[in-house]
Design a protein around this motif. Structure first.
Motif, PDB file in Angstrom:
ATOM      1  N   CYS A 179       0.827  -1.205   0.000  1.00 27.68           N
ATOM      2  CA  CYS A 179       0.000   0.000   0.000  1.00 27.68           C
ATOM      3  C   CYS A 179       0.865   1.259   0.000  1.00 27.68           C
ATOM      4  O   CYS A 179       0.593   2.222  -0.737  1.00 27.68           O
ATOM      5  CB  CYS A 179      -0.925   0.006   1.222  1.00 27.68           C
ATOM      6  SG  CYS A 179      -2.285  -1.173   1.138  1.00 27.68           S
ATOM      7  N   SER A 182       2.572   1.492  -3.535  1.00 33.33           N
ATOM      8  CA  SER A 182       1.672   1.617  -4.685  1.00 33.33           C
ATOM      9  C   SER A 182       0.826   2.881  -4.635  1.00 33.33           C
ATOM     10  O   SER A 182       0.348   3.361  -5.667  1.00 33.33           O
ATOM     11  CB  SER A 182       0.741   0.406  -4.761  1.00 33.33           C
ATOM     12  OG  SER A 182      -0.200   0.425  -3.696  1.00 33.33           O
ATOM     13  N   HIS A 184      -2.041   2.920  -3.125  1.00 36.67           N
ATOM     14  CA  HIS A 184      -3.423   2.477  -2.933  1.00 36.67           C
ATOM     15  C   HIS A 184      -3.660   2.149  -1.464  1.00 36.67           C
ATOM     16  O   HIS A 184      -2.803   1.589  -0.788  1.00 36.67           O
ATOM     17  CB  HIS A 184      -3.726   1.235  -3.769  1.00 36.67           C
ATOM     18  CG  HIS A 184      -3.703   1.484  -5.242  1.00 36.67           C
ATOM     19  ND1 HIS A 184      -4.636   2.272  -5.884  1.00 36.67           N
ATOM     20  CD2 HIS A 184      -2.855   1.040  -6.212  1.00 36.67           C
ATOM     21  CE1 HIS A 184      -4.375   2.302  -7.178  1.00 36.67           C
ATOM     22  NE2 HIS A 184      -3.300   1.580  -7.408  1.00 36.67           N
ATOM     23  N   LYS A 185      -4.849   2.486  -0.984  1.00 38.94           N
ATOM     24  CA  LYS A 185      -5.205   2.143   0.386  1.00 38.94           C
ATOM     25  C   LYS A 185      -5.617   0.674   0.456  1.00 38.94           C
ATOM     26  O   LYS A 185      -5.865   0.042  -0.570  1.00 38.94           O
ATOM     27  CB  LYS A 185      -6.316   3.060   0.893  1.00 38.94           C
ATOM     28  CG  LYS A 185      -5.872   4.525   0.985  1.00 38.94           C
ATOM     29  CD  LYS A 185      -6.944   5.371   1.622  1.00 38.94           C
ATOM     30  CE  LYS A 185      -6.512   6.835   1.695  1.00 38.94           C
ATOM     31  NZ  LYS A 185      -5.289   7.033   2.490  1.00 38.94           N
ATOM     32  N   THR A 188      -9.269  -1.060  -1.103  1.00 45.02           N
ATOM     33  CA  THR A 188      -9.516  -0.656  -2.483  1.00 45.02           C
ATOM     34  C   THR A 188      -9.538  -1.893  -3.366  1.00 45.02           C
ATOM     35  O   THR A 188      -8.931  -2.919  -3.027  1.00 45.02           O
ATOM     36  CB  THR A 188      -8.426   0.296  -3.006  1.00 45.02           C
ATOM     37  OG1 THR A 188      -7.148  -0.377  -2.933  1.00 45.02           O
ATOM     38  CG2 THR A 188      -8.372   1.583  -2.182  1.00 45.02           C
ATOM     39  N   GLU A 190      -7.966  -2.340  -6.046  1.00 44.32           N
ATOM     40  CA  GLU A 190      -6.612  -2.615  -6.519  1.00 44.32           C
ATOM     41  C   GLU A 190      -5.836  -3.474  -5.533  1.00 44.32           C
ATOM     42  O   GLU A 190      -5.144  -4.413  -5.925  1.00 44.32           O
ATOM     43  CB  GLU A 190      -5.850  -1.293  -6.762  1.00 44.32           C
ATOM     44  CG  GLU A 190      -6.311  -0.523  -7.969  1.00 44.32           C
ATOM     45  CD  GLU A 190      -7.532   0.358  -7.670  1.00 44.32           C
ATOM     46  OE1 GLU A 190      -7.955   1.093  -8.573  1.00 44.32           O
ATOM     47  OE2 GLU A 190      -8.056   0.312  -6.520  1.00 44.32           O
ATOM     48  N   ARG A 191      -5.940  -3.153  -4.240  1.00 38.78           N
ATOM     49  CA  ARG A 191      -5.243  -3.977  -3.245  1.00 38.78           C
ATOM     50  C   ARG A 191      -5.829  -5.384  -3.233  1.00 38.78           C
ATOM     51  O   ARG A 191      -5.096  -6.378  -3.133  1.00 38.78           O
ATOM     52  CB  ARG A 191      -5.356  -3.315  -1.860  1.00 38.78           C
ATOM     53  CG  ARG A 191      -4.346  -3.837  -0.821  1.00 38.78           C
ATOM     54  CD  ARG A 191      -4.738  -5.172  -0.230  1.00 38.78           C
ATOM     55  NE  ARG A 191      -6.111  -5.154   0.227  1.00 38.78           N
ATOM     56  CZ  ARG A 191      -6.850  -6.241   0.403  1.00 38.78           C
ATOM     57  NH1 ARG A 191      -6.351  -7.455   0.156  1.00 38.78           N
ATOM     58  NH2 ARG A 191      -8.115  -6.145   0.796  1.00 38.78           N
TER      59      ARG A 191
END
Length: 262
Positions: A179, A182, A184-185, A188, A190-191
């Motif tokens: 995280c 990247s 991203h949290k 999300t 994406e994770r």
């Protein structure tokens, strides 16, 4: 099934317990190190046959299985499913749903990553000598830049998922580092997709190692790193403190002073 209380009563209470201890009945409970290093007779207790699996198919099935049941389930469920198709037997009724408990480091506690947890469970089910395989997959997971798997049919083709080196088999460390790097949290899509790809990589590696052991070509490569050995010299068995037992990189979580141990 009789309870332990009923069994002990039949054996004569305290006399029975004494006899069981003398015979080594409780020795695995009394000697954790011996239990951990022992090579189990899996043929007697776990009648689960292994056969060579297609690695790409394992990975793709694992990717989607993770969306269905999270990380630990994502490793073992597709392998069990493929073995049910290939060799049948007890695999056809294997209770894969129980492994959903491993989600996000065991029910979101952030401890051991479900991917390597599932890998170890799979290896223990089918291998006569699982410990070297487990060492290999844990070290590979900790030291490799992951994920690398590109799904044949990704859930979202627009996701650009970067790879990171966790340095640890722990869910909290692995996901937080990803995280941070990247952007991203955690909560999300994406994770979530990153972890599905990571599980696909781990399931593939699990099958790769099992395939190699089945073929007689597996050669253990893992050795405890020198830095960890240095920590163990004081904190491990026979050391001055002797207060821990681990193969993980200690500095991942613990600050070490320059003159530590001197």
């Amino acid at each position: 099934m009789q309870t332990r209380r009923e069994m002990l009563a039949k054996m004569g209470g305290a006399a029975g317990v004494a006899g069981m201890i003398g015979a080594g009945f409780f020795s695995p409970l009394l000697n954790g190190e011996a239990m951990a290093s022992a090579k189990p007779n899996l043929k007697a207790g776990f009648p689960y046959e292994y056969a060579k699996l297609d690695l790409d198919e394992v990975a793709e099935r694992a990717y989607w299985a993770t969306y269905e049941g999270h990380c630990m389930y994502g490793v073992i469920a597709p392998i069990a499913e493929m073995l049910a198709e290939k060799v049948g037997g007890p695999w056809k009724s294997f209770p894969v749903d129980m492994f959903r408990y491993g989600a996000a480091g065991v029910m979101h506690w952030g401890t051991l990553c479900g991917a390597v947890n599932g890998a170890a469970a799979t290896m223990y089910l089918v291998s006569k000598d699982p410990v070297p395989l487990i060492d290999e997959v844990y070290n590979w997971y900790s030291q490799s830049s992951l994920p690398v798997y590109q799904p044949v049919k990704p859930k979202n083709p627009n996701f650009k998922i970067i790879s990171t080196v966790s340095g640890s088999p722990l869910c909290h460390v692995s996901t937080t580092k990803w995280c941070n790097e990247s952007g991203h949290k955690f909560f999300t899509p994406e994770r979530g997709d990153r972890c599905c790809r990571l599980v696909a990589d781990t399931a593939r590696k699990t099958a790769e190692l099992l395939n190699a052991q089945l073929a007689g070509s597996f050669k253990p490569q893992y050795a405890i790193p020198a830095a960890v050995q240095e920590c163990r010299s004081c904190h491990g068995k026979g050391g001055m403190l002797e207060n821990t037992n681990t193969k993980m990189d200690c500095t991942q979580c613990h600050d070490v002073e320059p003159d530590h141990g001197k």
